[in-house]
Design an enzyme around this catalytic site. Structure first.
Site, PDB file in Angstrom:
ATOM      1  CG  HIS A  60      -2.166  -0.837   1.021  1.00 21.50           C
ATOM      2  ND1 HIS A  60      -3.419  -0.445   1.428  1.00 21.50           N
ATOM      3  CD2 HIS A  60      -2.335  -2.055   0.449  1.00 21.50           C
ATOM      4  CE1 HIS A  60      -4.299  -1.381   1.123  1.00 21.50           C
ATOM      5  NE2 HIS A  60      -3.661  -2.372   0.537  1.00 21.50           N
ATOM      6  CG  ASP A  61       5.117   3.203   1.556  1.00 22.45           C
ATOM      7  OD1 ASP A  61       4.682   4.362   1.682  1.00 22.45           O
ATOM      8  OD2 ASP A  61       6.321   2.948   1.458  1.00 22.45           O
ATOM      9  N   GLY A  66       4.981   5.687  -4.616  1.00 24.64           N
ATOM     10  CA  GLY A  66       6.271   5.047  -4.432  1.00 24.64           C
ATOM     11  C   GLY A  66       6.587   4.555  -3.035  1.00 24.64           C
ATOM     12  CB  SER A  70       4.176   8.462   2.215  1.00 26.04           C
ATOM     13  OG  SER A  70       3.825   7.502   1.234  1.00 26.04           O
ATOM     14  CG  HIS A 188      -4.825 -11.896  -1.598  1.00 25.47           C
ATOM     15  ND1 HIS A 188      -5.904 -11.541  -2.382  1.00 25.47           N
ATOM     16  CD2 HIS A 188      -4.265 -10.715  -1.206  1.00 25.47           C
ATOM     17  CE1 HIS A 188      -5.981 -10.217  -2.459  1.00 25.47           C
ATOM     18  NE2 HIS A 188      -4.995  -9.710  -1.746  1.00 25.47           N
ATOM     19  CB  THR A 189      -0.579 -17.552  -0.231  1.00 27.07           C
ATOM     20  OG1 THR A 189      -0.474 -18.885   0.266  1.00 27.07           O
ATOM     21  CG2 THR A 189       0.706 -16.809   0.084  1.00 27.07           C
ATOM     22  CG  ASP A 241      -4.528 -20.539   1.598  1.00 25.44           C
ATOM     23  OD1 ASP A 241      -5.394 -21.427   1.694  1.00 25.44           O
ATOM     24  OD2 ASP A 241      -3.339 -20.783   1.294  1.00 25.44           O
ATOM     25  CB  THR A 244      -1.778 -23.559   3.800  1.00 20.99           C
ATOM     26  OG1 THR A 244      -1.796 -22.927   2.509  1.00 20.99           O
ATOM     27  CG2 THR A 244      -1.884 -25.059   3.629  1.00 20.99           C
TER      28      THR A 244
END
Length: 325
Positions: A60-61, A66, A70, A188-189, A241, A244
């Site tokens: 997200h940063d 960049g 921030s 997202h695992t 997930d 696992t």
């Protein structure tokens, strides 16, 4: 002759300032990697959700103007910052705490040397590896950004209900290919999502069909129980997930083919002809996923970085050095 010589000199200085290296702190803070690694190990051992949380904060940063830390700045009476944008409200407190701990330790050892942006990048990589994922090189030398505004966040981060067209276009605008986008989504695992991100699939899919028929029935049943009070309890969440959840592996992609993708955007990966072949590949070949993820993360980690006079090394990661910044 003076002007060309001056131009070449300025170009040389600019190039030197913008060059990132793996051993950037070799002479100025030789214990940098050890300190970050030890801090990461202690935090992850105490709070296993730290890995996913830190990886998300890092992404997200980087996607908003960049990799410049921030996202770590705290709001004040004069400025509402990135981390207070609506899409960032659910970011992990453990991730912010981890960076703070590492920064404190580094300031005691080599004050004023290591940027918060480098700490976040290094910590994210260490945590991916610790969770079972691939190791990749992190080039160092980023400076911390001088701007953080909530108003600049919207449109730079994909949302769970976006179409695959808009997600592909968002990544393309930042220089990332479809392959890189699918590999990065493999993060997202590990981790979880709050119920509000996927309840439309459970309760409001359509006027005639409240639940998404392509969501695995047993998963849908369990999620409905988990998220029954999502409007009043906004902390309710579920693992991305379900098989696992704490291990960085390729099971996430296997889940997508079974109807076990949690978010609409997850499920869209297995439906769209541009992304399905990559889901098929990564679901059967973990080495291919790890290689693609590592390469994509190396690319993300240098996205629109600040160097030289375009940034600073903050004394505290949650505040600019200058009150006027």
């Amino acid at each position: 002759m003076a002007l060309p010589i001056l131009f070449l000199l300025l170009l040389s200085i600019s190039f030197t300032e913008s060059k990132l290296t793996v051993d950037y702190y070799k002479n100025t803070c030789p214990d940098f990697q050890r300190i970050v690694r030890e801090t990461v190990t202690l935090k992850q051992s105490a709070q296993p959700a730290t890995a996913a949380g830190t990886l998300r904060v890092f992404f997200h940063d980087c996607m908003v103007e960049g990799c410049d830390a921030s996202i770590l700045i705290a709001s004040n009476h004069f400025n509402v910052v990135e981390r207070d944008a609506e899409i960032n409200h659910s970011l992990s407190a453990d991730a912010f705490d981890l960076v703070t701990r590492a920064k404190t330790a580094l300031e005691l050892t080599c004050p004023g040397i290591v940027s918060c942006a480098d700490i976040l990048a290094e910590a994210a990589r260490d945590l991916v590896t610790m969770a079972g994922g691939p190791y990749y090189k992190v080039r160092l030398g980023r400076k911390d950004g001088l701007v953080s505004k909530a108003s600049r966040v919207e449109g730079n981060l994909a949302r769970a209900n976006q179409t695959m067209d808009s997600i592909i276009n968002l990544f393309a605008a930042k220089g990332f290919t479809v392959e890189e986008m699918v590999a990065l989504t493999g993060a997202h695992t590990i981790g979880f999502s709050h119920c509000k991100e996927f309840t439309d699939r459970l309760f409001h899919y359509s006027k005639t069909t409240p639940t998404d028929p392509e969501l695995h029935p047993k998963l849908a049943e369990g999620l409905k129980r988990t998220c029954a009070n999502y409007r009043t309890d906004t902390t309710m969440s579920a693992f991305n997930d379900v098989i696992t959840p704490g291990k960085f592996d390729n099971v996430y992609y296997q889940n997508l083919k079974r109807g076990l993708g949690l978010l609409s955007s997850d499920h869209a990966l297995v439906k769209d002809p541009r992304t399905r072949p990559l889901v098929e590949l990564y679901s059967t070949n973990q080495a291919a996923f790890f290689k693609a993820f590592a390469r994509a993360m190396e690319k993300v980690s240098i996205h629109e970085i600040k160097t030289g006079r375009k940034g600073e090394v903050r004394r505290r990661c949650d505040a600019f050095n200058s009150i006027s910044t």
